[in-house]
Design a protein around this motif. Structure first.
Motif, PDB file in Angstrom:
ATOM      1  N   SER A  12      -2.793   8.665  15.808  1.00 41.82           N
ATOM      2  CA  SER A  12      -2.534  10.075  16.079  1.00 41.82           C
ATOM      3  C   SER A  12      -1.690  10.619  14.932  1.00 41.82           C
ATOM      4  O   SER A  12      -1.001   9.851  14.252  1.00 41.82           O
ATOM      5  N   PRO A  13      -1.720  11.944  14.700  1.00 40.22           N
ATOM      6  CA  PRO A  13      -1.014  12.499  13.543  1.00 40.22           C
ATOM      7  C   PRO A  13       0.495  12.250  13.546  1.00 40.22           C
ATOM      8  O   PRO A  13       1.112  12.217  12.482  1.00 40.22           O
ATOM      9  N   ASP A  14       1.068  12.078  14.727  1.00 36.62           N
ATOM     10  CA  ASP A  14       2.525  11.944  14.799  1.00 36.62           C
ATOM     11  C   ASP A  14       2.980  10.499  15.014  1.00 36.62           C
ATOM     12  O   ASP A  14       4.157  10.248  15.252  1.00 36.62           O
ATOM     13  N   GLU A  15       2.067   9.532  14.913  1.00 41.59           N
ATOM     14  CA  GLU A  15       2.457   8.153  15.226  1.00 41.59           C
ATOM     15  C   GLU A  15       3.458   7.590  14.228  1.00 41.59           C
ATOM     16  O   GLU A  15       4.387   6.877  14.598  1.00 41.59           O
ATOM     17  N   GLU A  16       3.284   7.917  12.959  1.00 37.89           N
ATOM     18  CA  GLU A  16       4.211   7.391  11.959  1.00 37.89           C
ATOM     19  C   GLU A  16       5.644   7.821  12.276  1.00 37.89           C
ATOM     20  O   GLU A  16       6.569   7.004  12.233  1.00 37.89           O
ATOM     21  N   GLN A  17       5.838   9.090  12.595  1.00 42.31           N
ATOM     22  CA  GLN A  17       7.186   9.560  12.917  1.00 42.31           C
ATOM     23  C   GLN A  17       7.683   8.953  14.230  1.00 42.31           C
ATOM     24  O   GLN A  17       8.873   8.660  14.376  1.00 42.31           O
ATOM     25  N   TYR A  18       6.783   8.727  15.170  1.00 43.26           N
ATOM     26  CA  TYR A  18       7.161   8.087  16.429  1.00 43.26           C
ATOM     27  C   TYR A  18       7.657   6.659  16.181  1.00 43.26           C
ATOM     28  O   TYR A  18       8.622   6.194  16.797  1.00 43.26           O
ATOM     29  N   ALA A  19       7.005   5.975  15.232  1.00 43.14           N
ATOM     30  CA  ALA A  19       7.360   4.585  14.960  1.00 43.14           C
ATOM     31  C   ALA A  19       8.559   4.448  14.029  1.00 43.14           C
ATOM     32  O   ALA A  19       9.391   3.549  14.202  1.00 43.14           O
ATOM     33  N   LEU A  20       8.675   5.346  13.043  1.00 45.85           N
ATOM     34  CA  LEU A  20       9.694   5.182  12.004  1.00 45.85           C
ATOM     35  C   LEU A  20      10.761   6.265  12.000  1.00 45.85           C
ATOM     36  O   LEU A  20      11.795   6.106  11.334  1.00 45.85           O
ATOM     37  N   GLY A  21      10.523   7.349  12.700  1.00 41.67           N
ATOM     38  CA  GLY A  21      11.443   8.488  12.637  1.00 41.67           C
ATOM     39  C   GLY A  21      12.861   8.179  13.080  1.00 41.67           C
ATOM     40  O   GLY A  21      13.819   8.804  12.610  1.00 41.67           O
ATOM     41  N   PHE A  22      13.034   7.205  13.991  1.00 43.61           N
ATOM     42  CA  PHE A  22      14.365   6.849  14.477  1.00 43.61           C
ATOM     43  C   PHE A  22      15.081   5.877  13.544  1.00 43.61           C
ATOM     44  O   PHE A  22      16.198   5.466  13.832  1.00 43.61           O
ATOM     45  N   LEU A  23      14.437   5.524  12.441  1.00 42.55           N
ATOM     46  CA  LEU A  23      15.000   4.533  11.520  1.00 42.55           C
ATOM     47  C   LEU A  23      15.505   5.191  10.237  1.00 42.55           C
ATOM     48  O   LEU A  23      15.530   4.568   9.176  1.00 42.55           O
TER      49      LEU A  23
ATOM     50  N   PRO B 142       0.830  -1.213   0.000  1.00 41.38           N
ATOM     51  CA  PRO B 142       0.000   0.000   0.000  1.00 41.38           C
ATOM     52  C   PRO B 142       0.860   1.256   0.000  1.00 41.38           C
ATOM     53  O   PRO B 142       1.975   1.259   0.533  1.00 41.38           O
ATOM     54  N   PRO B 143       0.360   2.337  -0.586  1.00 45.25           N
ATOM     55  CA  PRO B 143       1.118   3.590  -0.587  1.00 45.25           C
ATOM     56  C   PRO B 143       1.176   4.208   0.804  1.00 45.25           C
ATOM     57  O   PRO B 143       0.387   3.884   1.699  1.00 45.25           O
ATOM     58  N   VAL B 144       2.099   5.140   0.977  1.00 43.27           N
ATOM     59  CA  VAL B 144       2.331   5.777   2.279  1.00 43.27           C
ATOM     60  C   VAL B 144       1.063   6.434   2.808  1.00 43.27           C
ATOM     61  O   VAL B 144       0.699   6.274   3.974  1.00 43.27           O
ATOM     62  N   ARG B 145       0.366   7.184   1.954  1.00 39.08           N
ATOM     63  CA  ARG B 145      -0.801   7.936   2.433  1.00 39.08           C
ATOM     64  C   ARG B 145      -1.886   7.010   2.974  1.00 39.08           C
ATOM     65  O   ARG B 145      -2.606   7.366   3.912  1.00 39.08           O
ATOM     66  N   VAL B 146      -2.004   5.816   2.369  1.00 46.41           N
ATOM     67  CA  VAL B 146      -3.018   4.876   2.841  1.00 46.41           C
ATOM     68  C   VAL B 146      -2.643   4.336   4.217  1.00 46.41           C
ATOM     69  O   VAL B 146      -3.490   4.260   5.119  1.00 46.41           O
ATOM     70  N   LEU B 147      -1.398   3.969   4.416  1.00 46.85           N
ATOM     71  CA  LEU B 147      -0.988   3.458   5.722  1.00 46.85           C
ATOM     72  C   LEU B 147      -1.120   4.530   6.806  1.00 46.85           C
ATOM     73  O   LEU B 147      -1.516   4.240   7.936  1.00 46.85           O
ATOM     74  N   ARG B 148      -0.782   5.759   6.460  1.00 45.43           N
ATOM     75  CA  ARG B 148      -0.968   6.843   7.434  1.00 45.43           C
ATOM     76  C   ARG B 148      -2.437   6.970   7.821  1.00 45.43           C
ATOM     77  O   ARG B 148      -2.772   7.195   8.987  1.00 45.43           O
ATOM     78  N   LEU B 149      -3.299   6.822   6.827  1.00 45.09           N
ATOM     79  CA  LEU B 149      -4.731   7.017   7.058  1.00 45.09           C
ATOM     80  C   LEU B 149      -5.325   5.915   7.925  1.00 45.09           C
ATOM     81  O   LEU B 149      -6.129   6.181   8.825  1.00 45.09           O
ATOM     82  N   VAL B 150      -4.925   4.663   7.690  1.00 49.21           N
ATOM     83  CA  VAL B 150      -5.605   3.549   8.349  1.00 49.21           C
ATOM     84  C   VAL B 150      -4.854   2.998   9.561  1.00 49.21           C
ATOM     85  O   VAL B 150      -5.437   2.254  10.355  1.00 49.21           O
ATOM     86  N   LEU B 151      -3.571   3.353   9.722  1.00 47.26           N
ATOM     87  CA  LEU B 151      -2.821   2.814  10.862  1.00 47.26           C
ATOM     88  C   LEU B 151      -2.547   3.825  11.956  1.00 47.26           C
ATOM     89  O   LEU B 151      -2.364   3.450  13.118  1.00 47.26           O
ATOM     90  N   GLY B 152      -2.490   5.085  11.600  1.00 46.67           N
ATOM     91  CA  GLY B 152      -2.109   6.102  12.571  1.00 46.67           C
ATOM     92  C   GLY B 152      -3.241   6.511  13.484  1.00 46.67           C
ATOM     93  O   GLY B 152      -4.234   7.089  13.032  1.00 46.67           O
TER      94      GLY B 152
END
Length: 587
Positions: free
Chosen positions: A495-506, A483-493
């Motif tokens: 909170s707005p900052d969860e993606e960066q919390y999960a992947l930002g350190f990688l 799936p594209p990034v925007r879809v995963l952000r939409l259906v998995l996040g």
């Protein structure tokens, strides 16, 4: 019958029985049309016969709606003549349609100099010199070998720099004019049409007809495409290859021999990353066998061998891949008599190249973070070189981890709350040495790399959540695409900052600051070895998640985020389901 006289740089006069029409020529172009009130010959309704006299003309001569031209006297002209009759399709139009069909079926991002590959790895100056020299000597002068080979297979374990080497070779050949075409497969980065064989032949054909020494094949490539209105792209790969690659080249074989001063080369990178193209029937009740990616890889190799067998075509073929079983088997059997193997092992002195790489990158980090001139110590660099075991991906990941997130000079904090400086991150990497060297995995050549990957994951605030997001990025939908990034952000996040919390350190493993245009594509990763790591329980250890666990979490998250949007007064509750592709629900 009408007479036409076109003086040089004067008006165009068309004499008919009903009078004279005068047209001002533009840019030297002469356009000839019958008089509207002139007579119509009995043998061709609506068309006229002309006696055409044109001399000292600098542009093309075009006759529109003229059935027949008698006694054409062109004199001294520097253009071309094109007669366009009604009811007959213009050659220019059909050529344009054919070109559109070709472009629609190619993968622009797979070409070596595409925008999509602007950050692709390349060999640093003064590194991989011996490897590059051997390949370039083979391209330029391989015919003088005792047993000349038309194909070279560059192979070696994951992370040994195969893509960097071929990318650098492609640049060098482009400068010399010897690069005929290239295709860089990628299973984990870039556009989807770089992951399968579907666009392979059209992409090669497009590049071949644009090469300065092969321009004569253009019409021979486009004509069969125009004739069947692009149906050729629905046929099997061999039929495509013969029709729009081999036959056009063979039709100009004499001209190729005169124009090509040096051997041309076709470069294919990452063949092992070519995934299987699955076929679907309109009748869903009928079973379609699932293809293996190895089948498609061998199909491509068979085409390359077909070209190598024809000595009328002035090409060498440079291919790289990991030494996977089916590819190795092909080169050891069917392709043995035509293939020269180049294995990237210790004889090419990768450790010296990796040391140069470290020193150059650490110099940049020193300036960026204002570190002492003697940082890091020579013994630290020696340890890092030894840990790499010839794997450039280890060295590249080390450097990205030590420098932290791109475009930042601020010290982030690690999970213990302590400042995470480049020096502290370097110390963590060096501390891994004792843990894996004194363990029971010395037989695993990837253990140092795996230990590094585990360290990076453990640096995340919530490694388990990070692992779930990482695995979710690679789950395939019904279209066999992540799936594209925007879809995963939409259906998995949640909170707005969860993606960066999960992947930002990688950020040492994948780009984490994405421009808007990248949100329509799946997440990309710097190297396939990390994806292999997270999908292999024996390498990933306690962080491993099964496919069932990942999909269960994704389903739970989908309904969780749906509930949040239903309860929001500022959001239409149907937005989520409308914005999410149907294939997401069928992974």
């Amino acid at each position: 019958m009408s007479n036409l006289v076109v003086p040089h740089l004067d008006k165009v006069r068309h004499s008919g029985t009903a009078g004279i029409n005068e047209l001002e020529p533009e840019s030297g172009e002469v356009v000839v049309e019958p008089s509207p009130s002139g007579p119509e010959p009995s043998n061709s309704p609506g068309q006229s016969n002309l006696t055409l006299i044109v001399y000292h003309n600098d542009g093309p001569v075009i006759t529109n709606n003229v059935g027949h031209v008698d006694n054409a006297n062109l004199g001294t002209n520097y253009g071309h003549m094109d007669q366009r009759a009604p009811g007959i399709q213009n050659r220019t139009g059909s050529t344009k349609d054919a070109l559109n069909y070709l472009i629609a079926n190619m993968a622009p991002g797979a070409m070596h100099d595409s925008k999509e590959r602007c950050d692709a790895p390349k060999c640093m100056e003064e590194t991989r010199v011996a490897v590059q020299e051997e390949i370039m000597n083979w391209i330029d002068d391989g015919e003088r070998d005792f047993q000349p080979k038309r194909i070279m297979w560059v192979t070696g374990p994951a992370g040994t720099g195969k893509t960097a080497v071929l990318g650098t070779i492609a640049d060098s050949c482009k400068e010399k004019g010897t690069l005929a075409a290239s295709f860089f497969f990628s299973a984990f980065a870039g556009s989807a049409n770089r992951r399968t064989k579907r666009c392979f032949v059209p992409t090669l054909a497009y590049q071949l007809m644009g090469h300065r020494d092969l321009k004569g094949i253009r019409q021979h490539v486009l004509s069969p495409i125009a004739e069947d209105k692009g149906i050729i792209f629905t046929k099997n790969l061999k039929e495509q290859f013969i029709t729009i690659v081999l036959n056009p080249l063979l039709s100009r074989v004499g001209e190729l021999g005169r124009n090509t001063q040096a051997r041309l080369v076709i470069i294919i990178d990452g063949l092992d990353e070519c995934d299987a193209e699955q076929y679907q029937l309109q009748d869903s009740s009928k079973h379609v066998p699932i293809r293996r990616k190895e089948d498609d890889q061998r199909e491509i190799l068979s085409l390359l061998l077909l070209a190598a067998n024809n000595h009328s075509i002035p090409f060498r073929i440079l291919v790289d891949s990991r030494p996977e079983h089916d590819i190795y088997d092909f080169f050891a059997n069917e392709g043995k008599g035509h293939t020269r193997e180049l294995f990237l092992d210790s004889k090419y002195d990768p450790e010296s190249d990796i040391a140069l790489f470290y020193k150059a990158k650490f110099s940049i980090i020193r300036r960026r973070f204002k570190l002492p001139e003697d940082w890091p110590k020579e013994e630290a660099i020696f340890t890092l070189v030894r840990n790499a075991s010839g794997q450039f991906i280890y060295a590249a990941t080390v450097v990205r981890y030590i420098e932290g997130a791109p475009h930042s000079t601020n010290s982030a904090t690690d999970i213990s709350g302590q400042p995470s400086t480049p020096h502290r991150r370097l110390e963590r990497i060096l501390s891994l040495q004792s843990s894996w060297r004194h363990g029971n995995n010395l037989h695993n050549p990837l253990e140092a790399l795996d230990a590094l990957y585990r360290l990076v994951l453990d640096s995340c605030p919530d490694p388990e959540l990070s692992m779930k997001w990482l695995r979710a990025t690679r789950q395939l939908g019904q279209t066999n695409e992540p799936p594209p990034v925007r879809v995963l952000r939409l259906v998995l996040g949640t909170s707005p900052d969860e993606e960066q919390y999960a992947l930002g350190f990688l950020s040492s493993l994948l780009p984490t600051q994405l421009p808007e245009e990248s949100l329509k594509r799946p997440y990309s990763f710097y190297h396939k070895s990390f994806l292999d790591f997270i999908e292999d329980e024996t390498r990933c250890g306690g962080r491993y998640l099964t496919t069932g666990q990942v999909r269960g979490w994704m389903t739970q998250r989908f309904f969780q985020t749906l509930d949040q949007r239903e309860s929001s007064t500022c959001c239409n509750p149907a937005l989520l389901t409308r914005s999410t592709p149907k294939t997401f629900f069928q992974f």
